[in-house]
Design a protein around this motif. Structure first.
Motif, mmCIF file in Angstrom:
data_model
loop_
_atom_site.group_PDB
_atom_site.id
_atom_site.type_symbol
_atom_site.label_atom_id
_atom_site.label_comp_id
_atom_site.label_asym_id
_atom_site.label_seq_id
_atom_site.Cartn_x
_atom_site.Cartn_y
_atom_site.Cartn_z
ATOM 1 N N ASP A 94 0.824 -0.706 -0.385
ATOM 2 C CA ASP A 94 0.289 -0.066 0.072
ATOM 3 C C ASP A 94 0.817 1.440 0.118
ATOM 4 O OD1 ASP A 94 -2.821 -0.999 0.094
ATOM 5 O OD2 ASP A 94 -1.408 -1.983 2.096
ATOM 6 N N SER A 95 2.167 1.445 0.297
ATOM 7 C CA SER A 95 2.968 2.127 0.564
ATOM 8 C C SER A 95 4.519 1.583 0.327
ATOM 9 C CB SER A 95 2.898 3.384 1.326
ATOM 10 O OG SER A 95 3.508 2.250 2.992
ATOM 11 N N ILE A 96 5.283 2.822 -0.033
ATOM 12 C CA ILE A 96 6.902 2.795 -0.351
ATOM 13 C C ILE A 96 7.287 3.775 0.548
ATOM 14 C CG2 ILE A 96 9.090 2.193 -1.786
ATOM 15 C CD1 ILE A 96 6.941 0.951 -2.869
ATOM 16 N N MET A 97 8.443 3.402 1.600
ATOM 17 C CA MET A 97 9.139 3.700 1.888
ATOM 18 C C MET A 97 10.373 4.140 1.735
ATOM 19 S SD MET A 97 8.270 4.602 6.277
ATOM 20 C CE MET A 97 9.473 6.253 5.851
ATOM 21 N N ASP A 98 11.309 4.945 1.015
ATOM 22 C CA ASP A 98 12.436 4.987 0.117
ATOM 23 C C ASP A 98 13.418 5.631 1.837
ATOM 24 O OD1 ASP A 98 14.730 5.558 -0.624
ATOM 25 O OD2 ASP A 98 14.096 7.602 -1.796
ATOM 26 N N LEU A 99 14.409 4.492 1.839
ATOM 27 C CA LEU A 99 15.060 4.937 2.869
ATOM 28 C C LEU A 99 16.470 5.233 2.990
ATOM 29 C CD1 LEU A 99 13.397 1.713 5.378
ATOM 30 C CD2 LEU A 99 13.082 4.706 5.489
ATOM 31 N N SER A 100 17.228 5.649 1.394
ATOM 32 C CA SER A 100 17.855 5.617 0.633
ATOM 33 C C SER A 100 19.179 6.287 1.863
ATOM 34 C CB SER A 100 18.229 5.866 -0.173
ATOM 35 O OG SER A 100 16.974 4.802 -1.496
ATOM 36 N N THR A 101 20.232 6.031 1.817
ATOM 37 C CA THR A 101 21.618 6.053 2.619
ATOM 38 C C THR A 101 22.677 6.545 1.915
ATOM 39 O OG1 THR A 101 21.776 4.454 3.258
ATOM 40 C CG2 THR A 101 20.758 5.544 4.853
ATOM 41 N N GLY A 102 22.391 5.544 0.337
ATOM 42 C CA GLY A 102 23.093 5.938 -0.536
ATOM 43 C C GLY A 102 24.430 7.136 -0.977
ATOM 44 N N LYS A 103 24.523 7.893 -1.536
ATOM 45 C CA LYS A 103 25.337 9.552 -2.284
ATOM 46 C C LYS A 103 24.595 9.703 -2.537
ATOM 47 C CE LYS A 103 29.070 8.070 -5.006
ATOM 48 N NZ LYS A 103 30.273 8.546 -5.438
ATOM 49 N N ASN A 104 23.639 9.288 -3.981
ATOM 50 C CA ASN A 104 22.379 9.833 -4.617
ATOM 51 C C ASN A 104 21.380 9.211 -3.671
ATOM 52 O OD1 ASN A 104 25.174 10.623 -7.015
ATOM 53 N ND2 ASN A 104 24.779 8.326 -7.344
ATOM 54 N N ALA A 105 21.086 9.697 -2.657
ATOM 55 C CA ALA A 105 19.793 9.694 -2.464
ATOM 56 C C ALA A 105 18.496 10.684 -3.123
ATOM 57 C CB ALA A 105 20.092 9.982 -0.917
ATOM 58 N N ARG A 106 19.380 11.822 -3.548
ATOM 59 C CA ARG A 106 17.980 12.451 -4.289
ATOM 60 C C ARG A 106 17.320 11.935 -5.452
ATOM 61 N NH1 ARG A 106 21.375 16.364 -1.346
ATOM 62 N NH2 ARG A 106 20.830 17.607 -0.545
ATOM 63 N N LYS A 107 18.666 11.146 -5.796
ATOM 64 C CA LYS A 107 18.189 10.572 -7.924
ATOM 65 C C LYS A 107 16.988 9.887 -7.402
ATOM 66 C CE LYS A 107 20.602 8.876 -11.391
ATOM 67 N NZ LYS A 107 20.981 8.713 -12.881
ATOM 68 N N THR A 108 17.599 8.757 -6.387
ATOM 69 C CA THR A 108 16.681 7.778 -6.206
ATOM 70 C C THR A 108 15.437 7.748 -5.313
ATOM 71 O OG1 THR A 108 18.554 6.382 -5.004
ATOM 72 C CG2 THR A 108 17.057 5.609 -4.780
ATOM 73 N N LEU A 109 15.150 9.285 -5.141
ATOM 74 C CA LEU A 109 13.780 8.761 -4.337
ATOM 75 C C LEU A 109 12.659 9.788 -5.976
ATOM 76 C CD1 LEU A 109 11.705 10.130 -2.125
ATOM 77 C CD2 LEU A 109 12.852 11.949 -1.601
ATOM 78 N N LYS A 110 13.751 10.787 -6.522
ATOM 79 C CA LYS A 110 13.216 11.717 -7.755
ATOM 80 C C LYS A 110 12.435 10.126 -8.589
ATOM 81 C CE LYS A 110 15.534 15.332 -8.451
ATOM 82 N NZ LYS A 110 14.643 16.321 -8.224
ATOM 83 N N ARG A 111 13.201 8.885 -8.657
ATOM 84 C CA ARG A 111 12.692 7.755 -9.245
ATOM 85 C C ARG A 111 11.852 7.140 -8.891
ATOM 86 N NH1 ARG A 111 17.079 4.489 -12.629
ATOM 87 N NH2 ARG A 111 14.796 3.867 -13.176
ATOM 88 N N VAL A 112 11.816 6.539 -7.843
ATOM 89 C CA VAL A 112 11.025 5.966 -6.290
ATOM 90 C C VAL A 112 9.767 6.959 -6.595
ATOM 91 C CG1 VAL A 112 10.120 5.688 -4.121
ATOM 92 C CG2 VAL A 112 12.760 5.541 -5.039
ATOM 93 N N ILE A 113 9.784 8.365 -6.849
ATOM 94 C CA ILE A 113 8.271 9.172 -6.417
ATOM 95 C C ILE A 113 8.088 8.347 -8.282
ATOM 96 C CG2 ILE A 113 7.491 11.494 -6.706
ATOM 97 C CD1 ILE A 113 8.987 12.046 -4.045
ATOM 98 N N ALA A 114 8.437 9.282 -9.394
ATOM 99 C CA ALA A 114 7.761 8.586 -10.301
ATOM 100 C C ALA A 114 7.189 8.082 -10.873
ATOM 101 C CB ALA A 114 9.344 9.028 -11.493
ATOM 102 N N GLU A 115 8.305 6.319 -9.779
ATOM 103 C CA GLU A 115 7.771 5.368 -10.327
ATOM 104 C C GLU A 115 5.992 5.082 -9.442
ATOM 105 O OE1 GLU A 115 8.158 2.593 -12.861
ATOM 106 O OE2 GLU A 115 10.429 4.379 -13.913
ATOM 107 N N SER A 116 5.857 5.267 -8.718
ATOM 108 C CA SER A 116 4.567 4.518 -7.746
ATOM 109 C C SER A 116 3.587 5.387 -7.536
ATOM 110 C CB SER A 116 5.947 5.407 -6.427
ATOM 111 O OG SER A 116 4.822 4.640 -5.016
ATOM 112 N N ASN A 117 2.656 4.590 -8.024
ATOM 113 C CA ASN A 117 1.266 4.814 -8.280
ATOM 114 C C ASN A 117 0.587 4.604 -6.285
ATOM 115 O OD1 ASN A 117 1.453 1.917 -7.669
ATOM 116 N ND2 ASN A 117 -0.543 2.181 -9.459
#
Length: 435
Positions: A94-117
């Motif tokens: 029902d939901s996704i939590m992005d808990l990224s701690t890699g150095k490209n965390a911002r890029k990861t979140l942008k893609r997570v939001i774009a892919e998630s409905n």
């Protein structure tokens, strides 16, 4: 800012409430009433660019399941995390939590939001820590402004809820020193804040300047998940003084945010023995005025690494039965490694089983109907319908195909002796005559 709570108080029935009403089989008026009481939330950032399917969390609704994904400094393959997002949603998260701690965390979140409905959550303090690490600074060098900047940046990006560990205070840290805990602080966000507070001899900035945080949340109409930074990390530490002291703070903070029109849920343990789960749920509901409760598991034993999706599902079913509203999955990889795509799929399905079992126990309207349909299909030996009704049709179908019986209306477990057949002896006689 007209937040969802304020709109409900004015009698406005929004599209998100109508959507949740259809999904839950509960009237829009009943859902609106629960939102006004603070017992139901619908996390949905007003700045979200991509439309999502709204989900309600709270009293009287189906128990929801969250899937955690995210890069780490040791494994930073963003494409792998996006595969996890897709498989988690496909498996019913029902939901996704992005808990990224890699150095490209911002890029990861942008893609997570774009892919998630589905709704997306984060822990903004991780971003502040990542920025410090990338700048070759330590935790103590993070400034108060850095912490708040990370929160607003992720809210602006469109996350629907944020976990903030506001309940850790200098007082609770003092209590922790004399608590006799075995594992101390196991929350990653909680440990970052505790180190910062200890090094700088300053109060938790999110507790000290909570009103500023509330204003940020109002600006984006995002929900806050009040994090349990002092959750127990083993059975021996469950329901101790630091955990309960933090919960008291969270109850006070939840009330303050709700009165300002911010949707709130409370995060809970952790590792908890079976016999303490009911107490934990009832304590949270009492201390936090019935606010939705979001639990990690809870895990009911500490000795099953590799199987912690099961230990957490056992605890999750109990927690849900007693009133928890939102289960955060735990993968088989917990305590061992970053989860694989397959770990994520299995964990979502196992958590959904726990949530479904809890909904049946709570008497949630519509929960048991699918089980009744499955029972009828089994009685009819309707294998296609049984697979269709399965929580994981792909696995059920593959298992069936892997061991097909001579007679297609039975399985290889019982064959002609199937208890669902009207007269198995007739089949035995027919087979003899054929010989």
């Amino acid at each position: 800012m007209q937040t969802l709570i304020k709109k409900k108080k004015k009698g406005i029935i929004t599209d998100s409430v109508k959507s949740v009403s259809l999904y839950e089989g509960v009237s829009p008026e009943e859902i609106a009433a629960k939102i006004i009481e603070g017992k139901v939330i619908i996390p949905y950032n007003s700045k979200r660019k991509k439309k999502i399917e709204p989900r309600g969390v709270g009293e009287g609704l189906f128990t929801k399941v969250n899937a955690n994904i995210g890069t780490s400094p040791e494994r930073e393959k963003i494409d792998d995390e996006i595969k996890k997002v897709k498989v988690a949603i496909s498996a019913g998260a029902d939901s996704i939590m992005d808990l990224s701690t890699g150095k490209n965390a911002r890029k990861t979140l942008k893609r997570v939001i774009a892919e998630s409905n589905v709704m997306v959550g984060t822990v903004p303090i991780y971003l502040a820590a990542v920025d410090a690490f990338n700048s070759e600074k330590s935790i103590k060098d993070i400034t108060k402004e850095d912490f708040f900047r990370a929160v607003e940046e992720q809210l602006k990006e469109g996350v629907d809820f944020v976990t903030i560990h506001c309940g850790i205070t200098l007082r609770t840290l003092e209590s922790l020193k004399t608590s006799g805990r075995i594992t101390g602080i196991v929350s990653r966000g909680g440990s970052i804040l505790a180190k910062w507070m200890t090094h700088n001899e300053r109060e938790n900035p999110f507790y000290e300047d909570y009103s500023r945080l509330v204003e940020l949340l109002k600006k984006y109409d995002a929900a806050i998940s009040l994090g349990d930074g002092l959750r127990p990390g083993c059975l021996a530490d469950a329901t101790d003084r630091p955990q309960v002291q933090e919960l008291v703070h969270l109850g006070e903070l939840a009330k303050e945010a709700f009165e300002e029109g911010v949707q709130v849920m409370i995060e809970g343990p952790g590792h908890v023995p079976l016999d303490q789960i009911e107490t934990n749920i009832k304590l949270q509901k009492k201390m936090c005025n019935g606010a939705p409760f979001y639990v990690l598991g809870p895990l009911v034993t500490d000795i099953a690494p590799g199987y912690d999706h099961i230990t957490s599902a056992i605890g999750g079913a109990y927690a849900g039965m007693y009133g928890a509203d939102f289960l955060c999955y735990v993968t088989p990889s917990e305590h061992l490694r970053l989860p694989t795509v397959e770990d994520v799929k299995e964990a979502v399905i196992v958590a959904r089983i726990a949530a479904h079992a809890a909904d049946i126990a709570k008497g949630k309207k519509g929960a048991i109907e699918r089980d009744n349909q499955m029972a009828a299909a089994r009685k009819r030996l309707d294998w296609d319908k049984q697979i269709e009704l399965s929580i994981d049709p792909e696995k059920a179908s593959n298992m069936r195909k892997s061991s097909m019986p001579q007679s297609p209306d039975v399985c290889t477990m019982c064959g002609v002796f199937c208890s669902m057949k009207e007269n198995p002896q007739e089949d035995i006689e027919k087979k003899r005559k054929m010989k």
